[in-house]
Motif scaffolding. Structure first.
Motif, PDB file in Angstrom:
ATOM      1  N   SER A 123       0.843  -1.193   0.000  1.00 19.59           N
ATOM      2  CA  SER A 123       0.000   0.000   0.000  1.00 19.59           C
ATOM      3  C   SER A 123       0.879   1.243   0.000  1.00 19.59           C
ATOM      4  O   SER A 123       2.027   1.213   0.471  1.00 19.59           O
ATOM      5  CB  SER A 123      -0.909   0.020   1.232  1.00 19.59           C
ATOM      6  N   VAL A 124       0.325   2.312  -0.524  1.00 19.41           N
ATOM      7  CA  VAL A 124       1.009   3.597  -0.430  1.00 19.41           C
ATOM      8  C   VAL A 124       1.171   3.940   1.050  1.00 19.41           C
ATOM      9  O   VAL A 124       0.225   3.855   1.827  1.00 19.41           O
ATOM     10  CB  VAL A 124       0.211   4.696  -1.158  1.00 19.41           C
ATOM     11  N   GLY A 125       2.364   4.293   1.437  1.00 18.12           N
ATOM     12  CA  GLY A 125       2.653   4.586   2.836  1.00 18.12           C
ATOM     13  C   GLY A 125       3.456   3.494   3.513  1.00 18.12           C
ATOM     14  O   GLY A 125       4.045   3.722   4.574  1.00 18.12           O
ATOM     15  N   ASP A 126       3.488   2.271   2.929  1.00 15.99           N
ATOM     16  CA  ASP A 126       4.348   1.222   3.479  1.00 15.99           C
ATOM     17  C   ASP A 126       5.802   1.667   3.389  1.00 15.99           C
ATOM     18  O   ASP A 126       6.183   2.400   2.462  1.00 15.99           O
ATOM     19  CB  ASP A 126       4.160  -0.092   2.713  1.00 15.99           C
ATOM     20  N   GLU A 127       6.610   1.208   4.343  1.00 15.82           N
ATOM     21  CA  GLU A 127       8.006   1.637   4.386  1.00 15.82           C
ATOM     22  C   GLU A 127       8.946   0.444   4.528  1.00 15.82           C
ATOM     23  O   GLU A 127       8.541  -0.633   4.999  1.00 15.82           O
ATOM     24  CB  GLU A 127       8.220   2.625   5.544  1.00 15.82           C
ATOM     25  N   ILE A 128      10.173   0.655   4.131  1.00 17.86           N
ATOM     26  CA  ILE A 128      11.197  -0.384   4.189  1.00 17.86           C
ATOM     27  C   ILE A 128      12.478   0.217   4.729  1.00 17.86           C
ATOM     28  O   ILE A 128      12.877   1.323   4.331  1.00 17.86           O
ATOM     29  CB  ILE A 128      11.469  -0.982   2.790  1.00 17.86           C
ATOM     30  N   ILE A 129      13.122  -0.506   5.638  1.00 23.53           N
ATOM     31  CA  ILE A 129      14.461  -0.147   6.101  1.00 23.53           C
ATOM     32  C   ILE A 129      15.331  -1.366   5.855  1.00 23.53           C
ATOM     33  O   ILE A 129      15.094  -2.433   6.420  1.00 23.53           O
ATOM     34  CB  ILE A 129      14.477   0.224   7.601  1.00 23.53           C
ATOM     35  N   ASN A 130      16.320  -1.239   4.993  1.00 24.14           N
ATOM     36  CA  ASN A 130      17.155  -2.401   4.694  1.00 24.14           C
ATOM     37  C   ASN A 130      18.293  -2.537   5.701  1.00 24.14           C
ATOM     38  O   ASN A 130      18.455  -1.702   6.605  1.00 24.14           O
ATOM     39  CB  ASN A 130      17.663  -2.363   3.249  1.00 24.14           C
ATOM     40  N   SER A 131      19.079  -3.579   5.544  1.00 24.81           N
ATOM     41  CA  SER A 131      20.115  -3.885   6.527  1.00 24.81           C
ATOM     42  C   SER A 131      21.209  -2.822   6.579  1.00 24.81           C
ATOM     43  O   SER A 131      21.923  -2.714   7.578  1.00 24.81           O
ATOM     44  CB  SER A 131      20.733  -5.247   6.219  1.00 24.81           C
ATOM     45  N   GLU A 132      21.319  -2.023   5.527  1.00 23.05           N
ATOM     46  CA  GLU A 132      22.307  -0.941   5.523  1.00 23.05           C
ATOM     47  C   GLU A 132      21.797   0.310   6.229  1.00 23.05           C
ATOM     48  O   GLU A 132      22.554   1.240   6.472  1.00 23.05           O
ATOM     49  CB  GLU A 132      22.681  -0.587   4.079  1.00 23.05           C
ATOM     50  N   GLY A 133      20.492   0.330   6.515  1.00 22.89           N
ATOM     51  CA  GLY A 133      19.912   1.500   7.175  1.00 22.89           C
ATOM     52  C   GLY A 133      19.217   2.443   6.223  1.00 22.89           C
ATOM     53  O   GLY A 133      18.726   3.502   6.642  1.00 22.89           O
ATOM     54  N   LYS A 134      19.130   2.105   4.927  1.00 27.32           N
ATOM     55  CA  LYS A 134      18.440   2.961   3.963  1.00 27.32           C
ATOM     56  C   LYS A 134      16.930   2.835   4.147  1.00 27.32           C
ATOM     57  O   LYS A 134      16.398   1.736   4.240  1.00 27.32           O
ATOM     58  CB  LYS A 134      18.832   2.579   2.540  1.00 27.32           C
ATOM     59  N   HIS A 135      16.272   3.992   4.177  1.00 26.77           N
ATOM     60  CA  HIS A 135      14.852   4.065   4.503  1.00 26.77           C
ATOM     61  C   HIS A 135      14.068   4.520   3.266  1.00 26.77           C
ATOM     62  O   HIS A 135      14.404   5.520   2.638  1.00 26.77           O
ATOM     63  CB  HIS A 135      14.658   5.045   5.659  1.00 26.77           C
ATOM     64  N   PHE A 136      13.002   3.778   2.930  1.00 24.95           N
ATOM     65  CA  PHE A 136      12.184   4.095   1.756  1.00 24.95           C
ATOM     66  C   PHE A 136      10.702   4.074   2.126  1.00 24.95           C
ATOM     67  O   PHE A 136      10.293   3.372   3.057  1.00 24.95           O
ATOM     68  CB  PHE A 136      12.423   3.067   0.641  1.00 24.95           C
ATOM     69  N   ARG A 137       9.926   4.849   1.363  1.00 31.11           N
ATOM     70  CA  ARG A 137       8.465   4.847   1.526  1.00 31.11           C
ATOM     71  C   ARG A 137       7.811   4.685   0.154  1.00 31.11           C
ATOM     72  O   ARG A 137       8.199   5.342  -0.817  1.00 31.11           O
ATOM     73  CB  ARG A 137       7.976   6.134   2.181  1.00 31.11           C
ATOM     74  N   ILE A 138       6.808   3.811   0.099  1.00 34.24           N
ATOM     75  CA  ILE A 138       6.084   3.590  -1.156  1.00 34.24           C
ATOM     76  C   ILE A 138       5.174   4.778  -1.427  1.00 34.24           C
ATOM     77  O   ILE A 138       4.366   5.165  -0.578  1.00 34.24           O
ATOM     78  CB  ILE A 138       5.275   2.284  -1.083  1.00 34.24           C
ATOM     79  N   THR A 139       5.295   5.348  -2.614  1.00 36.86           N
ATOM     80  CA  THR A 139       4.515   6.533  -2.975  1.00 36.86           C
ATOM     81  C   THR A 139       3.560   6.305  -4.132  1.00 36.86           C
ATOM     82  O   THR A 139       2.642   7.091  -4.349  1.00 36.86           O
ATOM     83  CB  THR A 139       5.452   7.696  -3.347  1.00 36.86           C
ATOM     84  N   LYS A 140       3.787   5.230  -4.907  1.00 36.58           N
ATOM     85  CA  LYS A 140       2.946   4.990  -6.082  1.00 36.58           C
ATOM     86  C   LYS A 140       2.839   3.503  -6.349  1.00 36.58           C
ATOM     87  O   LYS A 140       3.821   2.766  -6.227  1.00 36.58           O
ATOM     88  CB  LYS A 140       3.520   5.721  -7.302  1.00 36.58           C
ATOM     89  N   LEU A 141       1.643   3.069  -6.731  1.00 36.80           N
ATOM     90  CA  LEU A 141       1.406   1.668  -7.067  1.00 36.80           C
ATOM     91  C   LEU A 141       1.086   1.548  -8.542  1.00 36.80           C
ATOM     92  O   LEU A 141       0.277   2.312  -9.087  1.00 36.80           O
ATOM     93  CB  LEU A 141       0.247   1.104  -6.242  1.00 36.80           C
ATOM     94  N   GLU A 142       1.705   0.572  -9.186  1.00 33.36           N
ATOM     95  CA  GLU A 142       1.411   0.263 -10.569  1.00 33.36           C
ATOM     96  C   GLU A 142       0.942  -1.188 -10.644  1.00 33.36           C
ATOM     97  O   GLU A 142       0.667  -1.802  -9.607  1.00 33.36           O
ATOM     98  CB  GLU A 142       2.650   0.529 -11.429  1.00 33.36           C
ATOM     99  N   LYS A 143       0.837  -1.739 -11.845  1.00 35.05           N
ATOM    100  CA  LYS A 143       0.241  -3.056 -12.013  1.00 35.05           C
ATOM    101  C   LYS A 143       0.953  -4.130 -11.197  1.00 35.05           C
ATOM    102  O   LYS A 143       0.321  -4.844 -10.412  1.00 35.05           O
ATOM    103  CB  LYS A 143       0.236  -3.440 -13.495  1.00 35.05           C
ATOM    104  N   ASP A 144       2.229  -4.294 -11.389  1.00 41.45           N
ATOM    105  CA  ASP A 144       2.962  -5.348 -10.697  1.00 41.45           C
ATOM    106  C   ASP A 144       4.201  -4.809  -9.987  1.00 41.45           C
ATOM    107  O   ASP A 144       5.154  -5.534  -9.725  1.00 41.45           O
ATOM    108  CB  ASP A 144       3.370  -6.455 -11.668  1.00 41.45           C
ATOM    109  N   ARG A 145       4.183  -3.523  -9.695  1.00 41.38           N
ATOM    110  CA  ARG A 145       5.304  -2.951  -8.971  1.00 41.38           C
ATOM    111  C   ARG A 145       4.875  -1.738  -8.172  1.00 41.38           C
ATOM    112  O   ARG A 145       3.808  -1.158  -8.404  1.00 41.38           O
ATOM    113  CB  ARG A 145       6.444  -2.594  -9.922  1.00 41.38           C
ATOM    114  N   ALA A 146       5.699  -1.381  -7.218  1.00 43.30           N
ATOM    115  CA  ALA A 146       5.464  -0.206  -6.382  1.00 43.30           C
ATOM    116  C   ALA A 146       6.709   0.665  -6.425  1.00 43.30           C
ATOM    117  O   ALA A 146       7.835   0.151  -6.438  1.00 43.30           O
ATOM    118  CB  ALA A 146       5.160  -0.630  -4.950  1.00 43.30           C
TER     119      ALA A 146
END
Length: 428
Positions: A72-95
């Motif tokens: 969903s828009v608003g979901d977030e990810i923090i990877n093992s390196e500490g990089k932080h991302f937020r989903i802003t747009k949804l398409e057919k098979d990708r975000a």
């Protein structure tokens, strides 16, 4: 008339008692989740759609992550390196995500968890239990189990058993491993597993961990070689729709920081997804994805074994002087959720008793006549009750008058007595 009135009152009482019993057994041991209007449309429980994957990419098309659940828009990810991302747009098979930079809290935990500070924490350890359960008890590993889903006896149980055994060996403490099944794998599974989590909460655990496996088709997404062992990495999932979200996230960051310090790369990322996942129950609740269905079960078991090395230190736990009965020292290990079955048996008895009283009372009430007749009888009963109180009140009033009249002449007293006698005759 008196017999019918008694039957009406008795039948109503039976129905009320029946409703009370049903209400009691329906609500016992249930903790309702924190209500969130958006959760109605969140699709929680529809995750883990095996064989599908949403590619999560940055604005240059680089793959940041993958997910088999509905993102969903608003979901977030923090990877093992500490990089932080937020989903802003949804398409057919990708975000598509945007970068939020480096997560400063995770970096702070990476710096804080030095050997010196960990030694100080180990010196002040406390006793505490860890609760482990599975919401999706059908989840399996195709290369090892032959199929991705085995209702009521999924391969995820073997991963959970390995995790609990390793935690027991590392901490020496009590491990509350509950094997209660929560099938089918539908959008109400988390409601069913909530009962199990609530039961575990009665033991005052220091953490609740819900162990899953992912459904991404690509086995290489989780596969890795860590500590000279072929394993699957882990993903930690935090629900965004619960009041403990920030506390759960901090706990997940501590776990990822220290686990990756002990075994670099064992935790792949933290995924903050739309959902609750019963994490509102306590601030140290966590959901773990141990590989995906195309990995071998052995890889997942070895991966979660490495993760277990970090858990006791982060929680600061050690075992008590005694062990509760169970396999390999774990407490409350059951094949089918024995505690839940016993509880369910008593609830069934309560339902039967409650329905019997409710239906019996209803039948008795109907047998007295039509509903209109019942209403008429209740009104008549009320009038008769008032009439019954009338003479009592009159008698009380008469006594007061008589007491006052004793101060008058004998003729006044005789007149009042005659009046009272006439009133009594009239009432009769």
């Amino acid at each position: 008339m008196k017999i019918k009135r008694f039957r009406i009152i008795f039948s109503i009482c039976l129905m009320l008692v029946g409703i009370g019993i049903i209400n009691r057994v329906s609500l016992v041991d249930v903790v309702l989740p924190a209500w969130n209007p958006a959760s109605i449309l969140s699709g929680q429980g529809l995750d883990h759609q095996v064989g599908t994957a949403v590619k999560i990419v940055d604005n240059k098309g680089n793959v940041i992550s993958q997910a088999c659940q509905g993102v969903s828009v608003g979901d977030e990810i923090i990877n093992s390196e500490g990089k932080h991302f937020r989903i802003t747009k949804l398409e057919k098979d990708r975000a598509v995500v945007k970068s939020l930079g480096m997560d400063q809290e995770l970096l702070a935990w990476n710096e804080y968890l030095t050997d010196e500070r960990l030694a100080m924490a180990a010196a002040t350890r406390k006793s505490g239990a860890v609760g482990i359960y599975h919401t999706h008890t059908d989840e399996s590993y195709v290369p090892s189990d032959g199929i991705e889903s085995k209702p009521f006896k999924g391969g995820i149980y073997d991963v959970g058993q390995t995790f609990s055994t390793q935690l027991k060996e590392k901490s020496g403490g009590t491990i509350l491993y509950d094997r209660t099944p929560h099938d089918p794998h539908d959008n109400t599974a988390y409601q069913r597993s909530r009962r199990t989590a609530t039961k575990l909460m009665k033991e005052n655990p220091v953490a609740l961990i819900d162990v899953h496996r992912d459904g991404i088709p690509d086995p290489d997404y989780y596969s890795a070689k860590i500590a000279d062992t072929n394993v699957t990495k882990l993903r930690l999932v935090v629900g965004r729709q619960n009041p403990n979200m920030q506390a759960n996230l901090t706990f997940a960051k501590k776990m990822m920081a220290y686990a990756n310090k002990v075994h670099p790369g064992i935790v792949k990322e933290i995924f903050m997804a739309k959902g609750n996942y019963n994490q509102d129950l306590m601030p140290t609740a966590l959901l773990i994805e141990a590989g995906t269905h195309t990995n071998t079960k052995g890889q997942a078991e070895r991966g979660i074994t490495l993760f277990a090395d970090a858990v006791p230190t982060v929680l600061g736990i050690e075992g008590g002087p005694t062990e509760a009965p169970g396999t390999n020292g774990e407490k409350g290990i059951t094949g089918t959720g024995g505690g839940a079955e016993n509880s369910g048996g008593w609830k069934a008895v309560g339902w039967i008793l409650g329905l019997t009283l409710l239906l019996g009372g209803g039948f008795l009430l109907i047998s007295t006549g039509s509903l209109k007749g019942v209403g008429d009888r209740i009104n008549a009963f009320g009038k008769e009750f008032s009439n019954y109180l009338g003479p009592v009140k009159k008698m009380a009033g008469g006594k007061k008058k008589a007491n006052k009249g004793t101060k008058g002449s004998p003729k006044d007293q005789a007149d009042r007595a005659a009046i009272d006698h006439r009133d009594d005759v009239t009432e009769d």
